[in-house]
Design a protein around this motif. Structure first.
Motif, PDB file in Angstrom:
ATOM      1  N   LEU A   1      36.527  53.746  39.250  1.00 20.75           N
ATOM      2  CA  LEU A   1      35.174  53.543  40.043  1.00 20.75           C
ATOM      3  C   LEU A   1      34.353  52.762  39.543  1.00 20.75           C
ATOM      4  N   SER A   2      33.816  52.906  38.532  1.00 21.65           N
ATOM      5  CA  SER A   2      32.799  52.269  37.772  1.00 21.65           C
ATOM      6  C   SER A   2      33.219  50.732  37.766  1.00 21.65           C
ATOM      7  N   ALA A   3      34.232  50.653  37.398  1.00 23.61           N
ATOM      8  CA  ALA A   3      34.738  49.082  37.338  1.00 23.61           C
ATOM      9  C   ALA A   3      35.014  48.285  38.505  1.00 23.61           C
ATOM     10  N   ARG A   4      35.459  49.089  39.461  1.00 22.58           N
ATOM     11  CA  ARG A   4      35.609  48.576  40.753  1.00 22.58           C
ATOM     12  C   ARG A   4      34.211  48.110  41.483  1.00 22.58           C
ATOM     13  N   SER A   5      33.400  48.964  41.262  1.00 24.53           N
ATOM     14  CA  SER A   5      31.889  48.899  42.004  1.00 24.53           C
ATOM     15  C   SER A   5      31.389  47.552  41.246  1.00 24.53           C
ATOM     16  N   VAL A   6      31.463  47.499  39.867  1.00 21.18           N
ATOM     17  CA  VAL A   6      30.843  46.249  39.252  1.00 21.18           C
ATOM     18  C   VAL A   6      31.660  44.922  39.445  1.00 21.18           C
ATOM     19  N   LYS A   7      32.966  45.137  39.796  1.00 18.34           N
ATOM     20  CA  LYS A   7      33.723  43.921  40.269  1.00 18.34           C
ATOM     21  C   LYS A   7      33.115  43.417  41.659  1.00 18.34           C
ATOM     22  N   ASP A   8      32.905  44.328  42.572  1.00 16.57           N
ATOM     23  CA  ASP A   8      32.397  43.939  43.876  1.00 16.57           C
ATOM     24  C   ASP A   8      31.229  43.374  43.736  1.00 16.57           C
ATOM     25  N   THR A   9      30.282  43.959  43.014  1.00 19.13           N
ATOM     26  CA  THR A   9      28.757  43.673  42.920  1.00 19.13           C
ATOM     27  C   THR A   9      28.970  42.281  42.403  1.00 19.13           C
ATOM     28  N   LEU A  10      29.431  41.804  41.299  1.00 16.41           N
ATOM     29  CA  LEU A  10      29.425  40.604  40.747  1.00 16.41           C
ATOM     30  C   LEU A  10      30.087  39.327  41.553  1.00 16.41           C
ATOM     31  N   ARG A  11      31.327  39.800  42.078  1.00 14.70           N
ATOM     32  CA  ARG A  11      32.043  38.930  42.967  1.00 14.70           C
ATOM     33  C   ARG A  11      31.088  38.642  44.386  1.00 14.70           C
ATOM     34  N   ARG A  12      30.384  39.558  44.773  1.00 13.49           N
ATOM     35  CA  ARG A  12      29.562  39.436  45.984  1.00 13.49           C
ATOM     36  C   ARG A  12      28.377  38.454  45.616  1.00 13.49           C
ATOM     37  N   ALA A  13      27.829  38.673  44.299  1.00 12.47           N
ATOM     38  CA  ALA A  13      26.769  37.993  43.920  1.00 12.47           C
ATOM     39  C   ALA A  13      27.055  36.471  43.764  1.00 12.47           C
TER      40      ALA A  13
END
Length: 574
Positions: free
Chosen positions: A82-94
């Motif tokens: 869950l932590s990794a998925r949240s970070v990937k979503d944040t970075l790719r959205r940014a």
């Protein structure tokens, strides 16, 4: 090693990381309880007071401890996901938001290949940073303190000796960090350069084949790939050497703990069950730090990738225009226009031209003369020019982006169609278009018969339109452009690298829509510009000649020589 900015960017994942550390700690406590139970049973065996009910209670307690440890380990792994998925979503959205903010001129700040690399491989490396490294860093601090609290009441000297060795692993990590950071920065530089070169050569493969330069470019790519291989090998060598150092510290610390426990047993300071428990728990002191060390190199790679991502996120954004264009009859006027991709590479120099509303204008010249650059400036895809480029009296830089996109549409050399149906692709030009309007645009683009024979508007389009010929794809892109309400259509080498029938059809479409809209045809093939109201010949980034086709041929200048050379070449080929 903690990248503060990266942690702040991924703060949404912090609750998952803390939960992961909590579950890891619960698993450790369950393991300590299990070892303590085994040591107690061993004590009963030595004291010869072990009974059947002790065995039953011990078995049940062991089962409970193992179950808790299993469940906590599974929960920790889920929190890591869950932590990794949240970070990937944040970075790719940014990254996505940044590319939208940069707009069509993003290529002036970064290359397409680098964006793809950091959004793909780079974000995957950062996933490991958040999913494994940071939680392990917190757990590696918590676990030795917990074990110290357990062992200290049994034997304080042993507990002090063990915990004194734990910081040696972080010291070993810090010792290689400077070298690792420099190597990984070089690794990502070479990785990005190799990606840039591969994409550029792939996109220009047709041109390379025509000019027989493909073998030379292949040799260059081989050399770049060899350089990247050497950098990769240096990174792997550094990683293996540092792992050896950390293993020596971890196994040496565990050996020291065992030696201290055995010495305490020999001196009678502790009993055999306590010695057994200490020996088993000694490795637990160093396993968290040793695991942290194994994640360190991945974390360094993720940190290097984060630096590349932040370089893109920090790229200066163009000042947004705020002026709306009038609905129709906008004259395009360019005066003293100069543009350079790099200080030493000026592509356009003091260009001056005018495009009247509803006219058909040709921009001709050899490859590299600045034709496509000029088209990109008019459409707002390039900024940073000097001089003026005005549409309707408003400088392109001052026009609101959506207004400019509504008024100027470019049909490039190789238009792109997305995976889906033809209807979905066409509706990108006008989301509110009816089927009748879609069919009218297809007929105007001379592609309606083909569409009817292949399933109509619901015919499938594969990714990149690989199930269509180049001419069919181009005509469908033109139909999509015709569905827009754009006043100005720019055909940037839109009839290059396609069959003769498609080229003739596109030329017919261009002549038909001229007058209804302003049409700019950028082409190195002069036969496509014969019917233009005005032709501008670019040579070395400047306007060398201008006039109608007949005027330029009669002038016996550069255009006439260019025309005769092409005409002679085409006659010989025929």
């Amino acid at each position: 090693m903690v990248n503060g900015r990266l942690v702040r960017l991924g703060n949404r994942a912090m609750r998952y990381m803390l939960a992961q550390v909590a579950f890891q700690w619960i698993a450790l406590v369950a393991n300590i309880a299990l070892i303590g139970g085994i040591a107690y049973l061993f004590h009963l065996v030595i004291a010869k007071s072990l009974a059947a009910h002790h065995m039953a209670i011990g078995a049940c307690a062991a089962l409970v401890c193992l179950t808790i440890r299993f469940a906590a380990t599974r929960a920790a792994a889920h929190m890591s996901h869950l932590s990794a998925r949240s970070v990937k979503d944040t970075l790719r959205r940014a990254l996505f938001d940044k590319m939208l903010a940069l707009g069509p001129a993003y290529a002036q700040q970064t290359s397409t290949s680098e964006v793809v690399q950091v959004a793909g491989e780079g974000v995957e490396q950062i996933e490991t940073y958040f999913g494994l490294y940071l939680p392990q860093l917190l757990y590696a601090l918590l676990a030795p303190l917990t074990l110290f609290a357990v062992i200290a009441p049994i034997s304080l000297p042993v507990a002090v000796g063990l915990i004194a060795c734990v910081p040696l692993i972080p010291l070993a990590i810090a010792a290689v960090q400077t070298i690792a950071k420099r190597l990984l920065a070089s690794y990502w530089d070479q990785y990005a350069e190799l990606g840039d070169s591969f994409l550029e050569n792939l996109q220009g493969l047709t041109t390379l084949k025509v000019y027989e330069a493909d073998a030379h470019k292949a040799e260059q790519m081989d050399a770049e790939a060899e350089t990247f291989r050497r950098v990769t090998m240096r990174v792997l060598t550094m990683q293996l050497n540092s792992i050896i150092v950390m293993d020596l510290v971890a196994y040496g610390g565990a050996a020291l703990g065992i030696a201290l426990a055995v010495s305490a047993l020999a001196d009678g300071r502790i009993g055999l069950p306590a010695c057994l428990a200490i020996i088993i728990l000694s490795s637990e002191f160093f396993i968290p730090m040793r695991t942290l060390g194994s994640y360190f190199h991945t974390a360094m790679n993720g940190s290097a990738a984060a630096d590349r991502i932040f370089a893109i996120l920090d790229a200066p954004e163009p000042s947004p225009g705020a002026r709306e264009l009038p609905e129709r009859r906008n004259r395009i006027e360019i005066q003293g226009l100069s543009f350079a991709y790099t200080p030493e590479r000026e592509v356009l120099h003091d260009v001056a031209l005018a495009i009247e509303p509803g006219s058909l204008v040709g921009v001709a010249g050899t490859s590299g003369s600045g034709k496509s650059t000029l088209a990109s400036i008019i459409s707002g895809r390039l900024t940073g020019y000097t001089g003026t480029a005005r549409i309707g009296g408003v400088d392109v830089r001052d026009i609101e982006r959506e207004s400019l996109a509504r008024h100027v549409v470019v049909v490039p050399t190789s238009g792109y169609l997305f995976s889906g149906t033809l209807r979905e692709n066409l509706l990108m030009g006008n989301p509110h278009a009816t089927d009748e309007q879609l069919e009218r645009a297809l007929a105007q683009a001379r592609i309606d018969a083909f569409v009817r024979e292949n399933g109509g508007l619901d015919m499938p389009i594969t990714e990149g339109a690989r199930n269509l010929s180049g001419g069919q794809r181009q005509r469908l892109c033109i139909a999509r452009a015709l569905l827009t309400s754009a006043e100005t259509l720019i055909f940037d080498e839109a009839s290059s690298n396609i069959d003769a029938d498609s080229e003739a059809a596109i030329a017919e479409v261009i002549r038909e829509i001229a007058g209804e809209r302003t049409v700019v045809v950028v082409s190195h093939r002069l036969a496509n510009l014969v019917h233009a109201d005005m032709i501008y010949l670019l040579d070395g980034g400047s306007v060398a000649e201008q006039g109608t086709h007949s005027e330029l041929v009669a002038a016996h200048g550069a255009y006439a020589a260019f025309w005769r050379a092409q005409h002679e070449l085409e006659r010989n080929v025929a």
